[in-house]
Design a protein around this motif. Structure first.
Motif, PDB file in Angstrom:
ATOM      1  N   VAL B  23       8.324  -3.967  -0.704  1.00  0.00           N
ATOM      2  CA  VAL B  23       7.781  -3.947  -2.071  1.00  0.00           C
ATOM      3  C   VAL B  23       8.511  -2.872  -2.868  1.00  0.00           C
ATOM      4  CG1 VAL B  23       5.507  -4.722  -1.316  1.00  0.00           C
ATOM      5  CG2 VAL B  23       5.994  -2.284  -1.487  1.00  0.00           C
ATOM      6  N   SER B  24       8.184  -2.742  -4.130  1.00  0.00           N
ATOM      7  CA  SER B  24       8.890  -1.751  -4.939  1.00  0.00           C
ATOM      8  C   SER B  24       8.359  -0.338  -4.668  1.00  0.00           C
ATOM      9  CB  SER B  24       8.706  -2.069  -6.415  1.00  0.00           C
ATOM     10  OG  SER B  24       7.387  -1.746  -6.783  1.00  0.00           O
ATOM     11  N   GLU B  25       9.165   0.638  -5.049  1.00  0.00           N
ATOM     12  CA  GLU B  25       8.742   2.033  -4.863  1.00  0.00           C
ATOM     13  C   GLU B  25       7.440   2.313  -5.603  1.00  0.00           C
ATOM     14  OE1 GLU B  25      11.905   4.819  -5.755  1.00  0.00           O
ATOM     15  OE2 GLU B  25      13.379   3.210  -5.484  1.00  0.00           O
ATOM     16  N   VAL B  28       4.489   1.281  -3.646  1.00  0.00           N
ATOM     17  CA  VAL B  28       4.233   2.227  -2.557  1.00  0.00           C
ATOM     18  C   VAL B  28       3.537   3.459  -3.128  1.00  0.00           C
ATOM     19  CG1 VAL B  28       5.269   3.703  -0.822  1.00  0.00           C
ATOM     20  CG2 VAL B  28       6.239   1.454  -1.276  1.00  0.00           C
ATOM     21  N   SER B  29       4.076   3.955  -4.218  1.00  0.00           N
ATOM     22  CA  SER B  29       3.487   5.122  -4.855  1.00  0.00           C
ATOM     23  C   SER B  29       2.017   4.862  -5.167  1.00  0.00           C
ATOM     24  CB  SER B  29       4.260   5.445  -6.126  1.00  0.00           C
ATOM     25  OG  SER B  29       3.586   6.407  -6.886  1.00  0.00           O
ATOM     26  N   ARG B  30       1.735   3.703  -5.701  1.00  0.00           N
ATOM     27  CA  ARG B  30       0.353   3.372  -6.046  1.00  0.00           C
ATOM     28  C   ARG B  30      -0.529   3.365  -4.811  1.00  0.00           C
ATOM     29  NH1 ARG B  30       1.861   0.317 -11.255  1.00  0.00           N
ATOM     30  NH2 ARG B  30       3.081  -1.203 -10.107  1.00  0.00           N
ATOM     31  N   VAL B  31      -0.054   2.767  -3.765  1.00  0.00           N
ATOM     32  CA  VAL B  31      -0.850   2.712  -2.537  1.00  0.00           C
ATOM     33  C   VAL B  31      -1.140   4.127  -2.045  1.00  0.00           C
ATOM     34  CG1 VAL B  31      -0.835   2.088  -0.100  1.00  0.00           C
ATOM     35  CG2 VAL B  31       0.003   0.468  -1.811  1.00  0.00           C
ATOM     36  N   LEU B  32      -0.097   4.918  -1.978  1.00  0.00           N
ATOM     37  CA  LEU B  32      -0.249   6.246  -1.390  1.00  0.00           C
ATOM     38  C   LEU B  32      -1.145   7.155  -2.224  1.00  0.00           C
ATOM     39  CD1 LEU B  32       1.286   5.532   0.927  1.00  0.00           C
ATOM     40  CD2 LEU B  32       3.274   6.774   0.091  1.00  0.00           C
ATOM     41  N   ARG B  33      -1.282   6.852  -3.487  1.00  0.00           N
ATOM     42  CA  ARG B  33      -2.152   7.674  -4.320  1.00  0.00           C
ATOM     43  C   ARG B  33      -3.481   6.997  -4.628  1.00  0.00           C
ATOM     44  NH1 ARG B  33       0.359   8.418  -9.543  1.00  0.00           N
ATOM     45  NH2 ARG B  33       1.430   6.477  -9.017  1.00  0.00           N
ATOM     46  N   VAL B  38      -3.860  -2.748  -6.209  1.00  0.00           N
ATOM     47  CA  VAL B  38      -2.897  -3.253  -5.229  1.00  0.00           C
ATOM     48  C   VAL B  38      -3.685  -4.170  -4.306  1.00  0.00           C
ATOM     49  CG1 VAL B  38      -1.264  -2.655  -3.426  1.00  0.00           C
ATOM     50  CG2 VAL B  38      -1.629  -1.079  -5.324  1.00  0.00           C
ATOM     51  N   SER B  39      -3.109  -5.275  -3.961  1.00  0.00           N
ATOM     52  CA  SER B  39      -3.833  -6.210  -3.094  1.00  0.00           C
ATOM     53  C   SER B  39      -3.987  -5.606  -1.707  1.00  0.00           C
ATOM     54  CB  SER B  39      -3.078  -7.524  -2.982  1.00  0.00           C
ATOM     55  OG  SER B  39      -1.925  -7.351  -2.180  1.00  0.00           O
ATOM     56  N   GLU B  40      -5.047  -6.007  -1.071  1.00  0.00           N
ATOM     57  CA  GLU B  40      -5.354  -5.465   0.246  1.00  0.00           C
ATOM     58  C   GLU B  40      -4.190  -5.693   1.216  1.00  0.00           C
ATOM     59  OE1 GLU B  40      -7.088  -3.083   2.613  1.00  0.00           O
ATOM     60  OE2 GLU B  40      -7.725  -3.446   0.549  1.00  0.00           O
ATOM     61  N   ALA B  41      -3.585  -6.864   1.106  1.00  0.00           N
ATOM     62  CA  ALA B  41      -2.482  -7.213   2.015  1.00  0.00           C
ATOM     63  C   ALA B  41      -1.323  -6.223   1.866  1.00  0.00           C
ATOM     64  CB  ALA B  41      -2.004  -8.632   1.723  1.00  0.00           C
ATOM     65  N   THR B  42      -0.850  -6.028   0.647  1.00  0.00           N
ATOM     66  CA  THR B  42       0.265  -5.091   0.452  1.00  0.00           C
ATOM     67  C   THR B  42      -0.147  -3.680   0.838  1.00  0.00           C
ATOM     68  OG1 THR B  42      -0.228  -5.687  -1.835  1.00  0.00           O
ATOM     69  CG2 THR B  42       2.085  -5.644  -1.187  1.00  0.00           C
TER      70      THR B  42
END
Lengths: 343, 343
Positions: B23-25, B28-33, B38-42
């Motif tokens: 996926v895009s950076e 990732v940034s969104r997930v980590l923060r 963000v969809s559960e899968a990603t």
DNA sequence: CCGCGCTATGTTAGCGTTAACAATGGGCTT
DNA sequence: AAGCCCATTGTTAACGCTAACATAGCGCGG
């Protein structure tokens, strides 16, 4: 020094200083870091401008650009233990003019909190990490291994380390104390210490102590553990409890000086014959003991020195990357004080 | 958790995680923060990738981009004073789940060092500054005024602050102690304290103490000052010296509990009639006193509470910028212990 | 008086992340 | 079936600074 005109509260940047002094941002940067050649005239012009504006460089941007961070993470279990501030002072003293700065994190003896604190620290990409103890969670250990910076585990050398290690052998310290006590002729020995399962060093001291006694064929007669509260008071209470339960004891070994001091005060108050009938010893060699009515026997844990050596290793490797893996074992010295009889 | 394949020691970045998870950076940034949808899968895919790589976010870059730093600078004179670790623990406790992190700087009671430490701290653009005392160098004061972040000066409210202030009135504390002593009928009073000219709070206590005595028409009979060394021992030595010089004294007021404890131990050893012939009092209300043979009279300095309140102010203003300038005066409580007679 | 080798300064291109906005696409409404 | 909306993901441009390289000026030897 202030920012009187058009105080829009926009944070100051290099650009502001560069405009105020009529040179490029790069030159300002050079002046402020004392790096590269800058003529005396411009240097002064820039410094003057920076000063009147009240400019403070932004290390965040600087660190990102230069990929260098002048911070050293220091992770310790507690600040109220007296021991750790002393280690810290050794670290600060040594780092003083290396350009490195210690940043302290406290774990409260919790591996989970240690992991969180470590993660937080590493996310600032420090130049090194100094961390108390050899026992860490799997996650913490992995982070330390992959951090890509010097790691120094301190206080304890009884076990494998991730990288460099500076400390004393607590197991050996306990054993040495046992030997000294036995040699002085004591036979009915009690141990008083912390309950904390995560205080591995206290545990190792007790293990070494037990071993030392066993080798002389002497059992550990009684033990008592505590958690929380005023250590001095706990020492007092535990001593009373233990002596009530096991009056035949002729020696009490305390896992730290603070509870030992409490025990000593109690014994003196009760008029016990110390060290004739009852010997006492603590551990750490804290300054506090100097003011007690009688000198408690103890063992210096080389706290300041541990801090210094650890900081030296980090500083050296921050300057010149090397292989790492240094192991430095310091030797704690038994201080007999007035509470162990001479023979 | 590790980084087994192609371990080139290039520090990991968001890009590595983004490539590993497809996926895009940004995602990732969104997930980590935990920010944005963000969809559960990603989310899981990304977390998995981050975990196996052992990725630790780079807060330096994050802070630069977002202009937000989750650090609070805490500047105190010393860590070995026992008082300050307690303030710190109050701060940590309060900051615990605000997402803010305290960073400690130590000044060793030196205004120059304070200025350096402050400069260093501000260069990391913290979300707030908590600093001990109201007295600062001109430079420090200017930095605090222009920092553009909440500033809380702690411990002391006797004087003007830069922004918010949380503490007690040491002048009033000294005066209250004087009143209590006079009311108890003591008349020949000695003061023992630190020599440190930079310990403004001890100075103010002495001033208030003097005022309180003067109002009752009683002079301060003798004073003695020390610097450095084991406080407990110093208390002992100073007490001995003072009583030798001025035997008619009937009360000793110590500027802190540690020297007070030393004095108490000395007096008990000598068999003085405490509090009948000789009264004693300290200042701070440290836990240590609980373990002493007799409770030293003291005054609680509200250390933990000061830390909490200061942290609250910073946290509140980091969340919602407000006007600032809060002044919180806490009331220290006289604890009479066993060393001031009842009348 | 040309050009070499300085020293002093400027220019360009990131550092790794996030804010702000843009795009994609599937479902739902009408 | 067109259009729209929303959830999700991507793109672009900073953030403020410094490394690395580029350039300008100047003295000086030949």
């Amino acid at each position: 020094m202030a920012r009187s005109p058009s105080d829009t509260r926009r944070p100051l940047t290099l650009r502001d200083v560069s405009e105020a002094s009529g040179v490029s941002e790069m030159t300002v940067s050079r002046v402020l870091r004392n790096r590269g050649d800058v003529s005396e005239a411009t240097r002064e012009k820039v410094l003057e401008a920076a000063r009147t504006l009240g400019y403070v460089p932004n290390k965040i941007a600087g660190a990102l650009a230069s990929q260098r961070v002048n911070l050293v993470g220091v992770i310790i279990p507690s600040l109220s233990n007296l021991v750790f501030p002393e280690v810290l002072s050794g670290i600060s003293a040594e780092l003083e003019d290396t350009g490195l700065q210690p940043v302290v994190g406290v774990t409260d003896y919790s591996p989970e909190k240690e992991e969180r604190v470590l993660y937080e620290m590493l996310s600032w990409r420090p130049s090194g990490v100094i961390i108390a103890g050899l026992e860490h969670s799997t996650g913490s250990r992995a982070m330390l291994e992959n951090a890509g910076v010097p790691v120094v585990e301190i206080m304890d050398v009884d076990g494998p380390g991730v990288d460099a290690v500076v400390g004393i052998s607590h197991r050996r310290a306990g054993r040495q104390m046992a030997e000294a006590i036995v040699a002085a002729g004591y036979r009915k020995i009690g141990f008083l210490g912390t309950k904390m399962p995560e205080d591995h060093r206290a545990r190792k001291r007790l293990e070494g102590f037990r071993e030392g006694l066993e080798e002389a064929g002497i059992p550990l007669t009684d033990t008592e553990f505590y958690a929380g509260g005023s250590a001095l008071l706990k020492g007092r209470e535990m001593t009373e409890a233990m002596l009530a339960r096991t009056p035949e004891l002729d020696f009490l070994y305390y896992s730290n000086d603070m509870i030992g001091a409490g025990g000593l005060l109690y014994c003196l108050e009760k008029g016990f014959d110390v060290p004739g009938q009852l010997g006492l010893a603590g551990f750490n060699g804290v300054e506090l003991l100097d003011g007690l009515p009688r000198q408690l026997a103890t063992m210096d844990a080389c706290r300041h020195e541990i801090g210094r050596k650890a900081a030296q290793i980090v500083a050296a490797r921050a300057a010149t990357p090397g292989p790492g893996g240094e192991i430095i074992e310091l030797q704690p010295v038994l201080e007999r004080g007035d509470t162990v009889r001479m023979r």
